[in-house]
Design an enzyme around this catalytic site. Structure first.
Site, short mmCIF file in Angstrom:
data_model
loop_
_atom_site.label_atom_id
_atom_site.label_comp_id
_atom_site.label_asym_id
_atom_site.label_seq_id
_atom_site.Cartn_x
_atom_site.Cartn_y
_atom_site.Cartn_z
N CYS A 65 -0.26 -3.49 2.88
CA CYS A 65 0.55 -3.06 1.73
C CYS A 65 -0.15 -1.85 1.10
CB CYS A 65 0.76 -4.20 0.75
SG CYS A 65 -0.75 -4.77 -0.06
O1 LIG Z 1 0.63 -3.42 -2.68
S1 LIG Z 1 -0.22 -4.01 -3.73
O2 LIG Z 1 0.33 -5.30 -4.16
O3 LIG Z 1 -1.59 -4.20 -3.24
S2 LIG Z 1 -0.28 -2.79 -5.21
#
Ligand SMILES: O=S(=O)([O-])[S-]
Length: 107
Positions: A65
């Site tokens: 992510c």
């Molecule tokens: O993508 S995140 O939740 O690490 S900000």
């Protein structure tokens, strides 16, 4: 909360050098297009059902992510779906880019 394994960007880099690894990028499309871990599959263009078919549940799956937080929850989901070896990428794409920007995949 079950334990999700964390993988460092160095570990992922070594794994990618050794052979193909399933990497799922759960960021938005524009972020993916601007740069991503080589051969990462964008969730923004790959519905979850398609991921289930695309990835072999017995192979390592690394979820990426932005900063390594939401990937933990996504990794947990895939683990619950029967994936045997799921990892969350520690520090997310930001960490990857800091260390290996020269290896970024681009669209
Ligand atoms: O993508 S995140 O939740 O690490 S900000």
């Amino acid at each position: 909360m079950s334990q999700i394994k964390q993988m460092s960007v160095q570990q992922l880099h070594d794994l990618l050098d050794a052979g193909p690894v399933n990497v799922l990028d759960i960021r938005d499309e524009a972020s993916y297009d601007a740069g991503h871990v080589p051969n990462a599959v964008p969730l923004s263009r790959t519905p979850v059902e398609q991921c289930m078919e695309k990835f072999d549940k017995d192979q390592t799956l690394v979820v990426c992510c932005y900063h390594g937080i939401s990937s933990i929850e996504a990794a947990m989901f895939f683990s619950q779906q029967g994936f045997a070896d799921v990892h969350s990428l520690m520090g997310g794409y930001e960490a990857w880019h800091r260390s290996y920007s020269e290896d970024d995949g681009m669209e």
